[in-house]
Design a protein around this motif. Structure first.
Motif, short mmCIF file in Angstrom:
data_model
loop_
_atom_site.label_atom_id
_atom_site.label_comp_id
_atom_site.label_asym_id
_atom_site.label_seq_id
_atom_site.Cartn_x
_atom_site.Cartn_y
_atom_site.Cartn_z
N ASN A 35 8.44 -7.60 4.32
CA ASN A 35 7.14 -7.36 4.96
C ASN A 35 6.79 -5.89 4.80
O ASN A 35 7.43 -5.02 5.41
N TRP A 36 5.78 -5.62 3.98
CA TRP A 36 5.40 -4.24 3.68
C TRP A 36 4.14 -3.79 4.42
O TRP A 36 3.59 -2.73 4.14
N ALA A 37 3.69 -4.58 5.38
CA ALA A 37 2.49 -4.22 6.12
C ALA A 37 2.75 -3.02 7.03
O ALA A 37 3.71 -3.02 7.80
N GLN A 38 1.91 -2.00 6.92
CA GLN A 38 1.93 -0.84 7.81
C GLN A 38 3.27 -0.10 7.82
O GLN A 38 3.66 0.48 8.84
N VAL A 39 3.98 -0.12 6.69
CA VAL A 39 5.26 0.59 6.65
C VAL A 39 5.03 2.07 6.35
O VAL A 39 4.09 2.43 5.64
N CYS A 40 5.90 2.91 6.89
CA CYS A 40 5.84 4.34 6.59
C CYS A 40 7.26 4.86 6.38
O CYS A 40 8.24 4.23 6.79
N ILE A 41 7.35 5.99 5.71
CA ILE A 41 8.64 6.63 5.47
C ILE A 41 9.17 7.25 6.75
O ILE A 41 10.36 7.14 7.07
N ALA A 42 8.29 7.91 7.50
CA ALA A 42 8.72 8.60 8.71
C ALA A 42 7.54 8.82 9.64
O ALA A 42 6.50 9.32 9.21
N LYS A 43 7.70 8.46 10.90
CA LYS A 43 6.69 8.76 11.90
C LYS A 43 6.80 10.23 12.31
O LYS A 43 7.83 10.88 12.11
N ILE A 87 4.86 12.45 0.22
CA ILE A 87 5.10 11.59 -0.93
C ILE A 87 6.59 11.67 -1.24
O ILE A 87 7.19 12.75 -1.16
N ALA A 88 7.20 10.54 -1.59
CA ALA A 88 8.64 10.53 -1.85
C ALA A 88 8.97 9.76 -3.11
O ALA A 88 8.35 8.76 -3.43
N CYS A 89 9.97 10.26 -3.81
CA CYS A 89 10.65 9.50 -4.87
C CYS A 89 12.00 9.09 -4.29
O CYS A 89 12.72 9.93 -3.75
N ILE A 90 12.32 7.82 -4.41
CA ILE A 90 13.47 7.26 -3.73
C ILE A 90 14.43 6.64 -4.72
O ILE A 90 14.04 5.77 -5.51
N GLY A 91 15.68 7.10 -4.69
CA GLY A 91 16.72 6.56 -5.54
C GLY A 91 17.86 6.01 -4.72
O GLY A 91 18.09 6.44 -3.59
N SER A 92 18.59 5.09 -5.27
CA SER A 92 19.69 4.44 -4.56
C SER A 92 20.69 5.46 -4.01
O SER A 92 20.89 6.53 -4.61
N GLY A 93 21.33 5.10 -2.90
CA GLY A 93 22.29 6.00 -2.28
C GLY A 93 21.62 7.16 -1.59
O GLY A 93 22.26 8.19 -1.35
N TYR A 94 20.34 7.00 -1.27
CA TYR A 94 19.55 8.01 -0.57
C TYR A 94 19.39 9.29 -1.37
O TYR A 94 19.44 10.40 -0.83
N GLN A 95 19.17 9.13 -2.68
CA GLN A 95 18.68 10.26 -3.47
C GLN A 95 17.20 10.41 -3.11
O GLN A 95 16.45 9.44 -3.17
N ALA A 155 0.82 -1.22 0.00
CA ALA A 155 0.00 0.00 0.00
C ALA A 155 0.84 1.26 0.00
O ALA A 155 0.33 2.35 -0.26
N ALA A 156 2.15 1.14 0.28
CA ALA A 156 3.02 2.31 0.37
C ALA A 156 3.66 2.69 -0.94
O ALA A 156 4.38 3.70 -1.00
N TYR A 157 3.42 1.92 -2.02
CA TYR A 157 4.12 2.18 -3.28
C TYR A 157 3.18 2.06 -4.47
O TYR A 157 2.32 1.18 -4.52
N SER A 158 3.39 2.93 -5.45
CA SER A 158 2.73 2.77 -6.76
C SER A 158 3.35 3.72 -7.77
O SER A 158 3.67 4.86 -7.45
N PHE A 159 3.55 3.22 -8.99
CA PHE A 159 3.93 4.03 -10.15
C PHE A 159 5.21 4.86 -9.93
O PHE A 159 5.37 5.93 -10.52
N GLY A 160 6.11 4.40 -9.07
CA GLY A 160 7.35 5.13 -8.83
C GLY A 160 7.33 6.05 -7.63
O GLY A 160 8.32 6.75 -7.37
N PHE A 161 6.24 6.05 -6.86
CA PHE A 161 6.08 6.96 -5.73
C PHE A 161 5.81 6.18 -4.44
O PHE A 161 5.05 5.21 -4.43
N TRP A 162 6.41 6.65 -3.34
CA TRP A 162 6.19 6.07 -2.02
C TRP A 162 5.36 7.05 -1.20
O TRP A 162 5.56 8.26 -1.25
N ASN A 163 4.41 6.53 -0.42
CA ASN A 163 3.57 7.39 0.41
C ASN A 163 3.80 7.10 1.89
O ASN A 163 4.38 6.09 2.27
N ASN A 164 3.31 8.01 2.71
CA ASN A 164 3.50 7.94 4.17
C ASN A 164 2.17 7.78 4.90
O ASN A 164 2.05 8.15 6.06
N ARG A 165 1.17 7.22 4.21
CA ARG A 165 -0.18 7.19 4.77
C ARG A 165 -0.28 6.36 6.05
O ARG A 165 -1.17 6.60 6.87
#
Length: 342
Positions: free
Chosen positions: A287-295, A302-310, A253-263
């Protein structure tokens, strides 16, 4: 008025006019955020609020105006192109891939739909070899990959599904009345409206670009994707299309179409994770259940995430766009965002 009093008022006036001072006054701790980025192998921190640049700084030998790899940040641009193709009537998200690719008409692939390619829930082997240079036909390599997971239930993050999508879009764009390549379509429908030019596509011998990575951008350029996220898709997509694009899947639920969400942030059982670290684990152990980017950070992040913490972050409720570029480090999304937001 005494000279000392006049000097004091002039200092106050200068601070109020300073973007950094204004941002600090608005509750953004930019000084501490800059120190965090610099001390964790960062090259750039770029911040816009309500459409205006309020801070940019460069560290560890980096300079303003340098374009750097955004790695998987590339995926989001192709995600926008996919939804643009939906708006233009070229594809539908619930359309079976096998309707365009006859080789998928048998076995477990026959009922996979286009949306499952774009949210990585199609079950296809990820095939990291597709990132390599010098390939003859990476699209065909992806089309031939076996299923290793259950379509609709398995989140497998990798380049294969996107290359299959590219093959579908290519066939849709080269019908009787069309002679446009997917790359030209991306440039016309997505990049040019964002004020961006052609990109580094890492094409194979047949001209198929690598959709999973490849773009080089300055922080200011990448931030235009953030502007689009704040504007709910404008000037590329309708708001309803953007809502569908960011929906997430039952597999993740945290990912779609290249974008990560924090819902999931703030919900009972929410788990703040290092997304890059979890993606390094074998897909069937993730395990992707109930994951978030940041509490303790807005759930509309919404985040776009690239390797090396881009990183590209957009927080519509705060009118914020934040770009971090650098190299791999002991970096934390939550630490930077909580530091900045105070």
């Amino acid at each position: 008025m005494s000279p000392s009093r006049r000097h004091f008022l002039q200092l106050l006036s200068g601070l109020a006019a300073s973007p950094l001072a204004a941002a600090e006054a608005a509750g953004l701790n930019i000084s501490a955020a800059s120190k965090y980025v610099a001390s964790h192998k960062g090259n750039a921190l770029f911040i816009k609020q309500h459409g205006k640049v309020i801070h940019e700084s460069y560290f560890n030998g980096a300079k303003r105006g340098e374009a750097r790899r955004i790695y998987s940040g590339t995926k989001g641009f192709w995600g926008l192109a996919a939804m643009a193709a939906v708006e233009d009537g070229l594809i539908s998200l619930d359309e079976k891939v096998s309707a365009t690719l006859p080789s998928w008409n048998e076995g477990g692939k026959k009922d996979i739909v286009i949306e499952q390619l774009l949210d990585f829930s199609c079950g296809l082997e990820r095939c990291l070899r597709l990132h390599q240079d010098g390939l003859k036909d990476r699209n065909q390599m992806a089309v031939d990959r076996p299923l290793v997971g259950t379509p609709g239930r398995s989140f497998i993050y990798g380049p294969s599904p996107l290359q299959v999508f590219h093959e579908v879009l290519k066939k849709k764009l080269t019908g009787k009345w069309r002679t446009e390549s997917p790359t030209h379509y991306l440039e016309r429908r997505v990049l040019r409206p964002l004020g961006l030019g052609s990109q580094r596509y890492l094409a194979d011998a047949k001209g198929n670009p690598l959709l999973a990575a490849g773009f080089l951008m300055t922080p200011a350029q990448w931030a235009r994707m953030g502007d689009l996220l704040l504007a709910n898709g404008r000037p590329v997509l309708k708001a309803s299309s953007m809502d569908a694009l960011l929906e997430g899947s039952s597999a993740n639920a945290a990912y779609s179409f290249g974008f990560w969400n924090n819902r999931a942030a703030g919900k009972p059982g929410a788990r703040e994770i290092d997304i890059e670290d979890l993606l390094e684990v074998d897909w069937d152990r993730q395990n992707w259940a109930q994951v978030c980017i940041a509490k303790d950070v807005p759930q509309d992040l919404i985040a776009c995430i690239g390797s090396g913490y881009q990183r590209l972050y957009a927080i519509p409720s705060r009118g914020l766009v934040i770009v971090r570029q650098g190299v791999n480090a002991s970096y934390s999304d939550g630490q930077l965002l909580r530091t900045l937001l105070g």
